[in-house]
Each structure stands twice: as structure tokens, then as C-alpha cells.
Design a protein around this motif. Structure first.
Motif, PDB file in Angstrom:
ATOM      1  N   PRO A 149       1.028  -1.294  -0.010  1.00  0.00           N
ATOM      2  CA  PRO A 149       0.066  -0.022   0.080  1.00  0.00           C
ATOM      3  C   PRO A 149       0.872   1.299  -0.028  1.00  0.00           C
ATOM      4  CG  PRO A 149       0.070  -0.987   2.027  1.00  0.00           C
ATOM      5  CD  PRO A 149       0.898  -1.802   1.302  1.00  0.00           C
ATOM      6  N   ALA A 150       0.100   2.399  -0.459  1.00  0.00           N
ATOM      7  CA  ALA A 150       0.750   3.567  -0.351  1.00  0.00           C
ATOM      8  C   ALA A 150       0.315   4.508   0.920  1.00  0.00           C
ATOM      9  CB  ALA A 150       0.242   4.506  -1.696  1.00  0.00           C
ATOM     10  N   TYR A 151       1.289   4.760   1.756  1.00  0.00           N
ATOM     11  CA  TYR A 151       1.080   5.113   3.074  1.00  0.00           C
ATOM     12  C   TYR A 151       0.901   6.585   3.234  1.00  0.00           C
ATOM     13  CZ  TYR A 151       2.978   0.542   4.597  1.00  0.00           C
ATOM     14  OH  TYR A 151       3.082  -0.755   4.718  1.00  0.00           O
ATOM     15  N   GLU A 152      -0.017   7.019   3.913  1.00  0.00           N
ATOM     16  CA  GLU A 152      -0.061   8.349   4.273  1.00  0.00           C
ATOM     17  C   GLU A 152       1.104   8.732   5.195  1.00  0.00           C
ATOM     18  OE1 GLU A 152      -3.981   9.844   5.381  1.00  0.00           O
ATOM     19  OE2 GLU A 152      -4.836   8.310   4.361  1.00  0.00           O
ATOM     20  N   PRO A 153       1.533  10.169   5.405  1.00  0.00           N
ATOM     21  CA  PRO A 153       0.981  11.245   4.886  1.00  0.00           C
ATOM     22  C   PRO A 153       1.551  11.264   3.170  1.00  0.00           C
ATOM     23  CG  PRO A 153       2.864  11.807   6.144  1.00  0.00           C
ATOM     24  CD  PRO A 153       2.752  10.462   6.122  1.00  0.00           C
ATOM     25  N   ASP A 168      -4.494   5.335  -0.197  1.00  0.00           N
ATOM     26  CA  ASP A 168      -3.974   4.222  -0.912  1.00  0.00           C
ATOM     27  C   ASP A 168      -4.158   4.369  -2.285  1.00  0.00           C
ATOM     28  OD1 ASP A 168      -2.333   2.003  -1.219  1.00  0.00           O
ATOM     29  OD2 ASP A 168      -3.897   0.495  -0.650  1.00  0.00           O
ATOM     30  N   LYS A 169      -4.210   5.626  -2.711  1.00  0.00           N
ATOM     31  CA  LYS A 169      -4.354   6.072  -4.191  1.00  0.00           C
ATOM     32  C   LYS A 169      -3.546   7.031  -4.623  1.00  0.00           C
ATOM     33  CE  LYS A 169      -9.450   5.098  -4.060  1.00  0.00           C
ATOM     34  NZ  LYS A 169     -10.743   5.507  -4.292  1.00  0.00           N
ATOM     35  N   PRO A 170      -2.297   6.577  -5.087  1.00  0.00           N
ATOM     36  CA  PRO A 170      -1.337   7.344  -5.702  1.00  0.00           C
ATOM     37  C   PRO A 170      -1.846   8.367  -6.941  1.00  0.00           C
ATOM     38  CG  PRO A 170      -0.312   5.301  -5.372  1.00  0.00           C
ATOM     39  CD  PRO A 170      -1.792   5.185  -5.243  1.00  0.00           C
ATOM     40  N   SER A 171      -2.920   7.745  -7.604  1.00  0.00           N
ATOM     41  CA  SER A 171      -3.084   8.570  -8.778  1.00  0.00           C
ATOM     42  C   SER A 171      -4.102   9.943  -8.327  1.00  0.00           C
ATOM     43  CB  SER A 171      -4.049   7.725  -9.660  1.00  0.00           C
ATOM     44  OG  SER A 171      -5.055   7.145  -9.064  1.00  0.00           O
ATOM     45  N   ASN A 172      -4.510  10.084  -7.091  1.00  0.00           N
ATOM     46  CA  ASN A 172      -5.489  10.992  -6.803  1.00  0.00           C
ATOM     47  C   ASN A 172      -4.838  12.315  -6.496  1.00  0.00           C
ATOM     48  OD1 ASN A 172      -4.402  10.790  -4.241  1.00  0.00           O
ATOM     49  ND2 ASN A 172      -6.382   9.940  -3.320  1.00  0.00           N
ATOM     50  N   SER A 220       2.600  11.771  -3.919  1.00  0.00           N
ATOM     51  CA  SER A 220       1.510  12.020  -5.157  1.00  0.00           C
ATOM     52  C   SER A 220       1.700  13.503  -5.654  1.00  0.00           C
ATOM     53  CB  SER A 220       0.281  11.596  -4.834  1.00  0.00           C
ATOM     54  OG  SER A 220      -0.544  11.626  -5.791  1.00  0.00           O
ATOM     55  N   ALA A 221       1.708  14.510  -4.790  1.00  0.00           N
ATOM     56  CA  ALA A 221       1.578  15.947  -5.118  1.00  0.00           C
ATOM     57  C   ALA A 221       2.952  16.257  -5.787  1.00  0.00           C
ATOM     58  CB  ALA A 221       1.317  16.723  -4.070  1.00  0.00           C
ATOM     59  N   VAL A 222       4.183  15.851  -5.414  1.00  0.00           N
ATOM     60  CA  VAL A 222       5.504  16.107  -5.883  1.00  0.00           C
ATOM     61  C   VAL A 222       5.701  15.420  -7.269  1.00  0.00           C
ATOM     62  CG1 VAL A 222       7.760  15.613  -5.662  1.00  0.00           C
ATOM     63  CG2 VAL A 222       6.675  16.509  -3.901  1.00  0.00           C
ATOM     64  N   ALA A 223       5.035  13.879  -7.190  1.00  0.00           N
ATOM     65  CA  ALA A 223       5.016  13.315  -8.679  1.00  0.00           C
ATOM     66  C   ALA A 223       4.393  14.228  -9.711  1.00  0.00           C
ATOM     67  CB  ALA A 223       4.477  11.905  -8.523  1.00  0.00           C
ATOM     68  N   TYR A 224       3.309  14.570  -9.567  1.00  0.00           N
ATOM     69  CA  TYR A 224       2.402  15.421 -10.509  1.00  0.00           C
ATOM     70  C   TYR A 224       3.343  16.635 -10.888  1.00  0.00           C
ATOM     71  CZ  TYR A 224      -1.430  12.089 -10.661  1.00  0.00           C
ATOM     72  OH  TYR A 224      -2.051  10.734 -10.879  1.00  0.00           O
ATOM     73  N   ALA A 225       3.732  17.337  -9.643  1.00  0.00           N
ATOM     74  CA  ALA A 225       4.450  18.534 -10.027  1.00  0.00           C
ATOM     75  C   ALA A 225       5.709  18.211 -11.045  1.00  0.00           C
ATOM     76  CB  ALA A 225       4.836  19.097  -8.712  1.00  0.00           C
ATOM     77  N   VAL A 226       6.326  17.244 -10.693  1.00  0.00           N
ATOM     78  CA  VAL A 226       7.591  17.029 -11.692  1.00  0.00           C
ATOM     79  C   VAL A 226       6.880  16.507 -12.902  1.00  0.00           C
ATOM     80  CG1 VAL A 226       9.242  15.238 -11.952  1.00  0.00           C
ATOM     81  CG2 VAL A 226       9.096  16.138  -9.776  1.00  0.00           C
ATOM     82  N   ALA A 227       5.971  15.724 -13.096  1.00  0.00           N
ATOM     83  CA  ALA A 227       5.179  15.527 -14.427  1.00  0.00           C
ATOM     84  C   ALA A 227       5.121  16.730 -15.200  1.00  0.00           C
ATOM     85  CB  ALA A 227       3.996  14.622 -13.997  1.00  0.00           C
ATOM     86  N   VAL A 230       0.987   7.464 -15.748  1.00  0.00           N
ATOM     87  CA  VAL A 230       0.425   6.062 -15.457  1.00  0.00           C
ATOM     88  C   VAL A 230       1.107   5.713 -14.336  1.00  0.00           C
ATOM     89  CG1 VAL A 230       0.325   3.714 -16.475  1.00  0.00           C
ATOM     90  CG2 VAL A 230       0.442   5.746 -17.946  1.00  0.00           C
ATOM     91  N   TRP A 231       0.518   5.119 -13.345  1.00  0.00           N
ATOM     92  CA  TRP A 231       1.133   4.516 -12.169  1.00  0.00           C
ATOM     93  C   TRP A 231       1.259   3.096 -12.122  1.00  0.00           C
ATOM     94  CZ3 TRP A 231       3.012   7.363  -7.989  1.00  0.00           C
ATOM     95  CH2 TRP A 231       2.777   8.813  -8.245  1.00  0.00           C
ATOM     96  N   GLN A 232       2.332   2.598 -11.547  1.00  0.00           N
ATOM     97  CA  GLN A 232       2.512   1.191 -11.498  1.00  0.00           C
ATOM     98  C   GLN A 232       3.230   0.707  -9.962  1.00  0.00           C
ATOM     99  OE1 GLN A 232       6.883  -0.484 -13.021  1.00  0.00           O
ATOM    100  NE2 GLN A 232       5.253  -0.232 -14.983  1.00  0.00           N
ATOM    101  N   SER A 233       2.683  -0.420  -9.626  1.00  0.00           N
ATOM    102  CA  SER A 233       3.124  -0.857  -8.273  1.00  0.00           C
ATOM    103  C   SER A 233       4.220  -1.726  -8.269  1.00  0.00           C
ATOM    104  CB  SER A 233       1.973  -1.881  -7.723  1.00  0.00           C
ATOM    105  OG  SER A 233       2.300  -2.269  -6.431  1.00  0.00           O
ATOM    106  N   VAL A 234       5.446  -1.162  -7.628  1.00  0.00           N
ATOM    107  CA  VAL A 234       6.676  -1.678  -7.401  1.00  0.00           C
ATOM    108  C   VAL A 234       7.082  -1.886  -5.907  1.00  0.00           C
ATOM    109  CG1 VAL A 234       9.061  -1.418  -8.038  1.00  0.00           C
ATOM    110  CG2 VAL A 234       7.381  -0.815  -9.556  1.00  0.00           C
ATOM    111  N   PRO A 235       7.410  -2.944  -5.599  1.00  0.00           N
ATOM    112  CA  PRO A 235       7.923  -3.344  -4.003  1.00  0.00           C
ATOM    113  C   PRO A 235       9.185  -2.254  -3.810  1.00  0.00           C
ATOM    114  CG  PRO A 235       7.270  -5.239  -4.992  1.00  0.00           C
ATOM    115  CD  PRO A 235       7.443  -4.337  -6.076  1.00  0.00           C
ATOM    116  N   PHE A 236       9.270  -1.638  -2.600  1.00  0.00           N
ATOM    117  CA  PHE A 236       9.970  -0.809  -2.132  1.00  0.00           C
ATOM    118  C   PHE A 236      11.493  -1.161  -2.292  1.00  0.00           C
ATOM    119  CE2 PHE A 236      13.190   0.678   1.237  1.00  0.00           C
ATOM    120  CZ  PHE A 236      12.943   2.018   1.089  1.00  0.00           C
TER     121      PHE A 236
END
Length: 294
Positions: free
Chosen positions: A66-70, A75-79, A85-92, A103-109
Motif C-alpha cells: 500500500p501507499a502510506y499516508e502522509p 492508498d491511491k497514488p493517482s489522486n 503524489s503531489a510532488v510526482a504530478y508537479a514533476v510530471a 500512468v502509475w505502477q506498483s513496485v515493491p520498495f
């Protein structure tokens, strides 16, 4: 008598080097080397929305599940909610990709920074930049300065610790492959082996069940755990950063990725224009000071 031949040999060698340099300069660079040399990248290599991504016209971003808070929300990285999540979209956006192109992808740490080819363009998952990890992957510049913290159940011996020495005789736990675990092994150096867990959820359960005296996580996560998940726990304290430079989270890329200089430039721009600070204030404002363990 021997000067002339030496001079001649030097002249010939110099001419040979010059010819080779000219040939190399004209010849196409090997793809791997060109990709791994940021100084060799041109502006066109970072053209807005036209990067050499895994899927043309799309930007594939990975994180754990799962994608942990904060860091993420619900648990929704795409929101777009939560700091990472906010940093990822800002970089994008800096790279020329709007939300619909991500596009989001699940990869173990642990897999994110393990050796081997990647299926994502970059990974965002509280991965601390380190020289050891740089042997297997590339990192962007840091997007967050972080400290590690200790959590224990209220009223326990561990909760009363005020120094690193107070932690040495305790059973401590952390997620595998994390800087949190490194701090236990290298800073606390406990007399008992640390308990190692595949996920933070398992470490939290162990704390709840009394299988460990305390766990170590990054400070923002510690504030969230004690506020919302293990409410009968408290933050014992935080560790000082080790070394001259602060510990930082960085975006993870494939080793030698042509995207590394582009993603680094995007992170640097967000830091310079204050966007990272605003996102940190928005999503991590509760992660304030905690006692420092020395």
C-alpha cells in the motif's frame, strides 16, 4: 643523439591522439554512455512532453503498495493527494505531462532500487539517496530532507528513552532495506538484533502486539502513525542527521537513464520556485519538531 627520435615519437603520438579525438567527436556516442552523462544531454533531450519514456507520450511513475499516508492519501497514488503524489504530478507537469498522461505502477520498495532494468520512468517512495544505492540506480536531486524517528507504546520503558544509550538494550524493529533500519544498526547499535519486516504495516503490528519495544520510521510517518494508526503510541524522539549533508529522499530512475538530468532539473526548479516548500507545508505540516536523541 636520442632527442630527435623522442621528439618524432611524441609528434606522431600527438597527431594520433588528435586524429582519434576527431574521430570520436564525429562518431555517435554509445547509447548507454550518452544516457549516463548528464552534461552531454541537450535541451532537445528534455523537450516538454516528448521524453524517451517507457511508453511514448506517457510518464510511468512507480510506488509501493500500500501507499502510506502522509505521502499518499487513501492508498491511491493517482489522486494527487499526499506529499509524494503531489510532488510526482508537479514533476510530471514540469516535464510537460499533464495528469492524464501519468500512468502509475506498483513496485515493491526494495525492488525499486535493486539492480536490473526498470519498467518505470521514475519511482517515488521515500527512498533515501545513498552512495550504495547509486551503484544500482540513478537518483534525482533530493525533494525532501528527512529525519528518522523512534515510536514506542505510551508508558513503556522505551517511551521514556531520552538518549541513544537508552535504546541500546531494547528490541527495535524497522522495514527491510530502509534508512530506518540503518539507523538502528549503525547509530543505536543495539545489543539485540533488530527485527526486520517486509512492510511498515508488519512493524506497526509487532509494536502493537509487544513483539518489539519500539520501531524506527521517518519523522512524518511517525507523526501519522501515532495520530491515526497506533494511537496508544508516541514519538520518543528523532535522530540527528549523520554526516554533513542531510538525508534526502530522491526520485529513483534506471541506472544511466536519459531522463535523469531532466527529472533532476524538474525537481530543482520546484525547489527554487518554492513549490516543494508549499507542498511540504500542505501535506506534512503536522511533522513538526520532536525531541532529539543524542
Amino acid at each position: 643523439m636520442h632527442l630527435a627520435p623522442r621528439v618524432l615519437r611524441r609528434a606522431v603520438a600527438g597527431a594520433t591522439v588528435a586524429l582519434l579525438a576527431t574521430a570520436v567527436g564525429c562518431a555517435p556516442q554509445p547509447e548507454e554512455k550518452a544516457a549516463s552523462t548528464p552534461s552531454g544531454s541537450s535541451a532537445s533531450a528534455c523537450a516538454q512532453g516528448k521524453l524517451a519514456t517507457e511508453t511514448s507520450g506517457k510518464l510511468t511513475i512507480a510506488t509501493d503498495e500500500p501507499a502510506y499516508e502522509p505521502w499518499f492519501k487513501d492508498d491511491k497514488p493517482s489522486n494527487g493527494k499526499g506529499f509524494e503524489s503531489a510532488v510526482a504530478y508537479a514533476v510530471a507537469q514540469q516535464l510537460g505531462y499533464d495528469k492524464s498522461a501519468v500512468v502509475w505502477q506498483s513496485v515493491p520498495f526494495n525492488k525499486a532500487f535493486a539492480p536490473g532494468a526498470k519498467t518505470f520512468d521514475f519511482d517515488v517512495n521515500q527512498v533515501s539517496i545513498s552512495d550504495e544505492r547509486k551503484k544500482a540506480v540513478d537518483f534525482s536531486s533530493g525533494y525532501y530532507d528527512v529525519r528518522q524517528a523512534v515510536i514506542a507504546l505510551k508508558g513503556t520503558k522505551a517511551a521514556k528513552a531520552t538518549t541513544i544509550a537508552d535504546l541500546k538494550g531494547l528490541k527495535l524493529g524497522a522495514q527491510v532495506g530502509t534508512t530506518s533500519l540503518d539507523y538502528i544498526d549503525d547509530v543505536v547499535k543495539p545489543t539485540r538484533d533488530a527485527a526486520v519486516y517486509a512492510k511498515n504495516d508488519q512493524a506497526k503490528s509487532a509494536l502493537k502486539n509487544g513483539q518489539v519495544d519500539a520501531i524506527v520510521v521517518d519523522l512524518p510517518t511517525a507523526f501519522y502513525i501515532t495520530a491515526a494508526e497506533v494511537t496508544d503510541a508516541e514519538i520518543v524522539g528523532q535522530f540527528e542527521n549523520q554526516g554533513a549533508a542531510p538525508e534526502q529522499f530522491g526520485l529513483v530512475l534506471d541506472k544511466g537513464s536519459a531522463l535523469t538530468p531532466c527529472v533532476t532539473a524538474a525537481v530543482d526548479a520546484l525547489r527554487k520556485n518554492g513549490a516543494l516548500a508549499k507542498l511540504e507545508q500542505q501535506w506534512l505540516s503536522d511533522a513538526v519538531d520532536a525531541p532529539v536523541l543524542k
